[in-house]
Design a protein around this motif. Structure first.
Motif, PDB file in Angstrom:
ATOM      1  N   VAL A 169    -116.377  45.968 -98.587  1.00 55.16           N
ATOM      2  CA  VAL A 169    -115.456  45.890 -97.452  1.00 55.16           C
ATOM      3  C   VAL A 169    -115.242  47.281 -96.861  1.00 55.16           C
ATOM      4  CG1 VAL A 169    -113.120  45.284 -96.711  1.00 55.16           C
ATOM      5  CG2 VAL A 169    -114.283  43.906 -98.469  1.00 55.16           C
ATOM      6  N   THR A 170    -115.372  47.369 -95.538  1.00 57.29           N
ATOM      7  CA  THR A 170    -115.047  48.602 -94.813  1.00 57.29           C
ATOM      8  C   THR A 170    -113.923  48.293 -93.835  1.00 57.29           C
ATOM      9  OG1 THR A 170    -117.343  49.368 -94.947  1.00 57.29           O
ATOM     10  CG2 THR A 170    -115.921  50.432 -93.313  1.00 57.29           C
ATOM     11  N   ILE A 171    -112.822  49.017 -93.976  1.00 55.43           N
ATOM     12  CA  ILE A 171    -111.685  48.819 -93.076  1.00 55.43           C
ATOM     13  C   ILE A 171    -111.949  49.581 -91.774  1.00 55.43           C
ATOM     14  CG2 ILE A 171    -109.193  49.036 -92.796  1.00 55.43           C
ATOM     15  CD1 ILE A 171    -110.069  47.126 -95.023  1.00 55.43           C
ATOM     16  N   VAL A 172    -111.705  48.926 -90.645  1.00 53.31           N
ATOM     17  CA  VAL A 172    -111.957  49.516 -89.327  1.00 53.31           C
ATOM     18  C   VAL A 172    -110.709  49.364 -88.455  1.00 53.31           C
ATOM     19  CG1 VAL A 172    -114.443  49.133 -89.400  1.00 53.31           C
ATOM     20  CG2 VAL A 172    -112.966  47.344 -88.520  1.00 53.31           C
ATOM     21  N   GLN A 176    -113.000  45.281 -82.522  1.00 46.50           N
ATOM     22  CA  GLN A 176    -113.867  45.807 -81.469  1.00 46.50           C
ATOM     23  C   GLN A 176    -114.630  47.033 -81.951  1.00 46.50           C
ATOM     24  OE1 GLN A 176    -114.314  44.073 -78.825  1.00 46.50           O
ATOM     25  NE2 GLN A 176    -115.568  45.419 -77.581  1.00 46.50           N
ATOM     26  N   THR A 177    -113.928  47.932 -82.638  1.00 48.66           N
ATOM     27  CA  THR A 177    -114.601  49.093 -83.230  1.00 48.66           C
ATOM     28  C   THR A 177    -115.628  48.646 -84.257  1.00 48.66           C
ATOM     29  OG1 THR A 177    -112.682  50.523 -82.891  1.00 48.66           O
ATOM     30  CG2 THR A 177    -114.245  51.202 -84.578  1.00 48.66           C
ATOM     31  N   GLY A 178    -115.259  47.660 -85.074  1.00 48.49           N
ATOM     32  CA  GLY A 178    -116.185  47.157 -86.077  1.00 48.49           C
ATOM     33  C   GLY A 178    -117.441  46.566 -85.471  1.00 48.49           C
ATOM     34  N   LEU A 179    -117.277  45.771 -84.400  1.00 45.29           N
ATOM     35  CA  LEU A 179    -118.443  45.180 -83.753  1.00 45.29           C
ATOM     36  C   LEU A 179    -119.354  46.248 -83.162  1.00 45.29           C
ATOM     37  CD1 LEU A 179    -116.845  42.098 -81.935  1.00 45.29           C
ATOM     38  CD2 LEU A 179    -118.413  42.060 -83.897  1.00 45.29           C
ATOM     39  N   GLY A 180    -118.762  47.282 -82.568  1.00 43.85           N
ATOM     40  CA  GLY A 180    -119.576  48.366 -82.027  1.00 43.85           C
ATOM     41  C   GLY A 180    -120.417  49.026 -83.101  1.00 43.85           C
ATOM     42  N   SER A 181    -119.811  49.280 -84.257  1.00 39.75           N
ATOM     43  CA  SER A 181    -120.556  49.897 -85.361  1.00 39.75           C
ATOM     44  C   SER A 181    -121.645  48.971 -85.886  1.00 39.75           C
ATOM     45  CB  SER A 181    -119.599  50.279 -86.488  1.00 39.75           C
ATOM     46  OG  SER A 181    -118.799  51.388 -86.121  1.00 39.75           O
ATOM     47  N   SER A 306    -110.198  40.370 -88.209  1.00 39.39           N
ATOM     48  CA  SER A 306    -109.123  41.272 -87.783  1.00 39.39           C
ATOM     49  C   SER A 306    -107.763  40.679 -88.106  1.00 39.39           C
ATOM     50  CB  SER A 306    -109.226  41.526 -86.272  1.00 39.39           C
ATOM     51  OG  SER A 306    -108.131  42.301 -85.828  1.00 39.39           O
ATOM     52  N   LEU A 307    -106.790  41.563 -88.339  1.00 38.39           N
ATOM     53  CA  LEU A 307    -105.400  41.148 -88.511  1.00 38.39           C
ATOM     54  C   LEU A 307    -104.571  41.451 -87.264  1.00 38.39           C
ATOM     55  CD1 LEU A 307    -104.774  42.384 -92.171  1.00 38.39           C
ATOM     56  CD2 LEU A 307    -105.262  40.057 -91.401  1.00 38.39           C
ATOM     57  N   THR A 308    -105.203  42.006 -86.247  1.00 37.46           N
ATOM     58  CA  THR A 308    -104.462  42.458 -85.070  1.00 37.46           C
ATOM     59  C   THR A 308    -103.766  41.317 -84.345  1.00 37.46           C
ATOM     60  OG1 THR A 308    -106.005  44.293 -84.799  1.00 37.46           O
ATOM     61  CG2 THR A 308    -104.651  43.724 -82.900  1.00 37.46           C
ATOM     62  N   LYS A 309    -104.450  40.188 -84.211  1.00 35.46           N
ATOM     63  CA  LYS A 309    -103.852  39.064 -83.491  1.00 35.46           C
ATOM     64  C   LYS A 309    -102.822  38.319 -84.336  1.00 35.46           C
ATOM     65  CE  LYS A 309    -107.343  37.798 -80.034  1.00 35.46           C
ATOM     66  NZ  LYS A 309    -108.098  39.038 -80.008  1.00 35.46           N
ATOM     67  N   SER A 310    -103.061  38.197 -85.624  1.00 32.25           N
ATOM     68  CA  SER A 310    -102.184  37.367 -86.449  1.00 32.25           C
ATOM     69  C   SER A 310    -101.001  38.118 -87.038  1.00 32.25           C
ATOM     70  CB  SER A 310    -102.994  36.712 -87.574  1.00 32.25           C
ATOM     71  OG  SER A 310    -103.696  37.680 -88.317  1.00 32.25           O
ATOM     72  N   VAL A 311    -101.145  39.418 -87.299  1.00 34.28           N
ATOM     73  CA  VAL A 311    -100.028  40.203 -87.828  1.00 34.28           C
ATOM     74  C   VAL A 311     -99.240  40.830 -86.694  1.00 34.28           C
ATOM     75  CG1 VAL A 311     -99.384  42.221 -89.218  1.00 34.28           C
ATOM     76  CG2 VAL A 311    -101.107  40.629 -90.058  1.00 34.28           C
ATOM     77  N   SER A 312     -99.916  41.649 -85.866  1.00 30.29           N
ATOM     78  CA  SER A 312     -99.263  42.279 -84.710  1.00 30.29           C
ATOM     79  C   SER A 312    -100.297  43.070 -83.928  1.00 30.29           C
ATOM     80  CB  SER A 312     -98.146  43.231 -85.169  1.00 30.29           C
ATOM     81  OG  SER A 312     -97.704  44.050 -84.088  1.00 30.29           O
ATOM     82  N   PRO A 313    -100.229  43.063 -82.584  1.00 32.76           N
ATOM     83  CA  PRO A 313    -101.130  43.907 -81.796  1.00 32.76           C
ATOM     84  C   PRO A 313    -100.954  45.390 -82.103  1.00 32.76           C
ATOM     85  CG  PRO A 313    -100.099  42.244 -80.407  1.00 32.76           C
ATOM     86  CD  PRO A 313     -99.401  42.192 -81.734  1.00 32.76           C
ATOM     87  N   ALA A 314     -99.806  45.766 -82.673  1.00 38.73           N
ATOM     88  CA  ALA A 314     -99.570  47.165 -83.040  1.00 38.73           C
ATOM     89  C   ALA A 314    -100.269  47.537 -84.342  1.00 38.73           C
ATOM     90  CB  ALA A 314     -98.072  47.430 -83.171  1.00 38.73           C
ATOM     91  N   VAL A 315    -100.781  46.540 -85.060  1.00 39.22           N
ATOM     92  CA  VAL A 315    -101.460  46.785 -86.336  1.00 39.22           C
ATOM     93  C   VAL A 315    -102.957  46.554 -86.126  1.00 39.22           C
ATOM     94  CG1 VAL A 315    -101.597  46.158 -88.773  1.00 39.22           C
ATOM     95  CG2 VAL A 315     -99.404  46.054 -87.593  1.00 39.22           C
ATOM     96  N   ARG A 316    -103.625  47.571 -85.613  1.00 38.80           N
ATOM     97  CA  ARG A 316    -105.060  47.452 -85.357  1.00 38.80           C
ATOM     98  C   ARG A 316    -105.817  47.747 -86.650  1.00 38.80           C
ATOM     99  NH1 ARG A 316    -106.874  45.960 -80.985  1.00 38.80           N
ATOM    100  NH2 ARG A 316    -108.976  46.746 -81.411  1.00 38.80           N
ATOM    101  N   VAL A 317    -105.922  46.706 -87.450  1.00 38.85           N
ATOM    102  CA  VAL A 317    -106.590  46.795 -88.745  1.00 38.85           C
ATOM    103  C   VAL A 317    -107.521  45.592 -88.871  1.00 38.85           C
ATOM    104  CG1 VAL A 317    -106.309  46.687 -91.250  1.00 38.85           C
ATOM    105  CG2 VAL A 317    -104.730  48.068 -89.876  1.00 38.85           C
ATOM    106  N   ALA A 318    -108.769  45.852 -89.191  1.00 35.40           N
ATOM    107  CA  ALA A 318    -109.756  44.795 -89.386  1.00 35.40           C
ATOM    108  C   ALA A 318    -110.686  45.192 -90.515  1.00 35.40           C
ATOM    109  CB  ALA A 318    -110.534  44.545 -88.094  1.00 35.40           C
ATOM    110  N   ALA A 319    -111.591  44.292 -90.869  1.00 40.73           N
ATOM    111  CA  ALA A 319    -112.536  44.572 -91.942  1.00 40.73           C
ATOM    112  C   ALA A 319    -113.919  44.086 -91.559  1.00 40.73           C
ATOM    113  CB  ALA A 319    -112.092  43.899 -93.240  1.00 40.73           C
ATOM    114  N   VAL A 320    -114.921  44.833 -91.999  1.00 45.09           N
ATOM    115  CA  VAL A 320    -116.317  44.413 -91.913  1.00 45.09           C
ATOM    116  C   VAL A 320    -116.828  44.292 -93.344  1.00 45.09           C
ATOM    117  CG1 VAL A 320    -118.637  44.986 -91.132  1.00 45.09           C
ATOM    118  CG2 VAL A 320    -116.664  45.569 -89.706  1.00 45.09           C
ATOM    119  N   ILE A 321    -117.349  43.112 -93.681  1.00 45.18           N
ATOM    120  CA  ILE A 321    -117.891  42.891 -95.020  1.00 45.18           C
ATOM    121  C   ILE A 321    -119.406  42.747 -94.902  1.00 45.18           C
ATOM    122  CG2 ILE A 321    -117.856  41.442 -97.072  1.00 45.18           C
ATOM    123  CD1 ILE A 321    -115.082  40.531 -96.353  1.00 45.18           C
TER     124      ILE A 321
END
Length: 465
Positions: A169-172, A176-181, A306-321
């Motif tokens: 797991v890599t936290i991004v 959107q940043t994850g998809l770009g990478s 991503s957790l951005t939509k379900s937790v909060s737009p202020a929490v820009r945290v996602a994962a790439v596995i």
């Protein structure tokens, strides 16, 4: 967008200031409290907002006054034309990110309104995180180990294959940043990527910014045809297929178990990757989101959540596995792009999703989203019956509607906006020419009580059968 009382008051006072003269005195705070039936704190927040924008000035003990407008010579920016040279691809502001005012029906927003978020959990989590060492240190480049472990555990209960580990797991900072990478690492500039059509607008933007060539395959009420996906991979030499098997954005389709197995077989036979975007994992209504990565034993699936939509737009945290060399390449690109994700945000996100109340919130969220979806569908049937909905989504945030043949989608979206209804035109969501005129309507925004009026206005634009 969510607009609180202070924002509404500030907007109305801004209009008053625009018609006033420099030096005019605004009503006192006490008068504004009575006029708007608001608390003194709310009124002060509105006045402070106007002051920050330079519209008013406060004179202690005297009152608040309209500021005079200073005249400046327009800057000469013509030199930039020659310096910048020809314009490459510059994405326009996507409809889901366009701001709305409190008097508009925002059916374009890509995020749930604040009332659908775990507000109490988020605020408490930020408070705890701010008092921890995470507020003062650099985070590990791959992410907080406990958050990595949580994301891995979230997919380990699905399927029969050997599950990924926390090390995969890599936290991004957002999907959107994850998809770009992922696109830069696994596809590369000038190389083809097979995608469903229509698809997520952010993927289209990421591909264009990365120089990736999109190869569209049609998708319908059941999802894509695996034989067409296979043919596209074979014909173009593409080594990756991007898809959203659970509640596809924008159509809302969830793949059947048979389709999931066949698509995984297709990519495995061709030694390709399936980029699985599980964007709506927490937004199941009549069905649960089941990650396809659970059936992948040999690293063909690269999973993004991503957790951005379900937790909060202020929490820009996602994962790439991802596994193996693919994981290493993606992680290296992520680190070069963003170095690391704020450990404060990661700690807050982890705090929210590991509380017992989080599961309770997600279960209740599905019910509330279902009520909104059904209310919007009813409003479409009664007020805008020329919008055809071929598929009722079992999860996600959107209804995908087909407009009458020959409708100019751009003109329709513009006229809807002029009437106070913001929608997303389907043309933004096709990587090639649209197969028909479509519109995406989000049912997770503010003011669900206004769906009938919003659809009435769209119905007036389209006329009735």
């Amino acid at each position: 967008m969510q607009h609180d009382s202070s924002s509404r008051i500030a907007a109305e006072l801004s209009r008053w200031v625009a018609d006033a003269s420099a030096g005019d005195r605004l009503p006192s705070s006490r008068e504004l409290v009575r006029q708007y039936e608001a608390s003194p704190v709310t009124v002060q927040k509105a006045l402070a907002s106007l002051a920050r924008r330079g519209l008013v000035e406060s004179r202690p003990g005297v009152g608040t006054f309209v500021r005079g407008h200073r005249s400046f010579a327009a800057p000469d920016l013509s030199w930039q034309t020659g310096t910048l040279g020809p314009q490459d691809y510059v994405p326009a502001a996507a409809a889901p990110l366009r701001d709305s005012s409190h008097d508009q029906f925002a059916l374009n927003d890509g995020y749930p309104e604040a009332g659908l978020l775990p507000r109490t959990l988020v605020r408490a989590a930020f408070g705890r995180a701010s008092r921890s060492e995470d507020a003062l240190r650099r985070g590990p480049s791959a992410g907080l180990p406990d958050l990595q472990a949580w994301f891995a555990a979230e997919v380990s209960d699905y399927g029969a294959a050997s599950p990924p580990s926390a090390a995969d797991v890599t936290i991004v900072p957002g999907s959107q940043t994850g998809l770009g990478s992922v696109l830069r690492s696994l596809v590369g500039a000038g190389r083809p990527l097979v995608v469903e059509s229509p698809t997520y607008w952010g993927l289209i933007t990421a591909a264009r910014r990365s120089g990736v060539t999109l190869v569209p395959v049609p998708t319908g009420p059941s999802g894509p045809d695996p034989e067409v996906v296979a043919e596209a991979l074979e014909r173009t030499g593409a080594t990756a297929f991007y898809a959203q098997p659970n509640f596809t954005n924008p159509t809302g389709v969830q793949w059947s178990p048979e389709l999931r197995a066949r698509v995984l077989e297709v990519v495995a036979d061709r030694r390709a990757f399936l980029i699985e975007d599980d964007w709506a994992h927490d937004f199941g209504i009549d069905a649960e989101s089941v990650p396809l990565i659970g059936d992948d034993a040999n690293g063909h699936i690269v999973y993004v959540r991503s957790l951005t939509k379900s937790v909060s737009p202020a929490v820009r945290v996602a994962a790439v596995i991802a596994r193996g060399p693919a994981r290493d390449r993606i992680r290296a690109d992520v680190q070069a792009e963003s170095m690391y994700v704020s450990p404060l945000l990661q700690a807050a996100a982890l705090d929210v999703v590991t509380r017992p109340a989080w599961r309770t919130h997600v279960r209740g969220l599905g019910r509330r989203l279902g009520e909104r979806r059904d209310a919007l569908l009813t409003a479409i049937r009664t007020e805008a019956d020329r919008i055809a909905v071929d598929h009722v989504p079992q999860g996600g945030l959107n209804v995908w509607g087909r407009l009458p043949e020959g409708t100019d989608v751009g003109s329709f979206v513009a006229e809807a906006a002029a009437r106070g209804v913001l929608v997303t035109g389907g043309t933004e969501l096709f990587p090639a020419e649209p197969s028909a005129p479509y519109v995406r309507l989000n049912f997770a925004g503010p003011n669900p009580e206004g769906y009938r009026e919003a659809m009435h206005r769209l119905g007036e634009i389209l006329g009735r059968d």
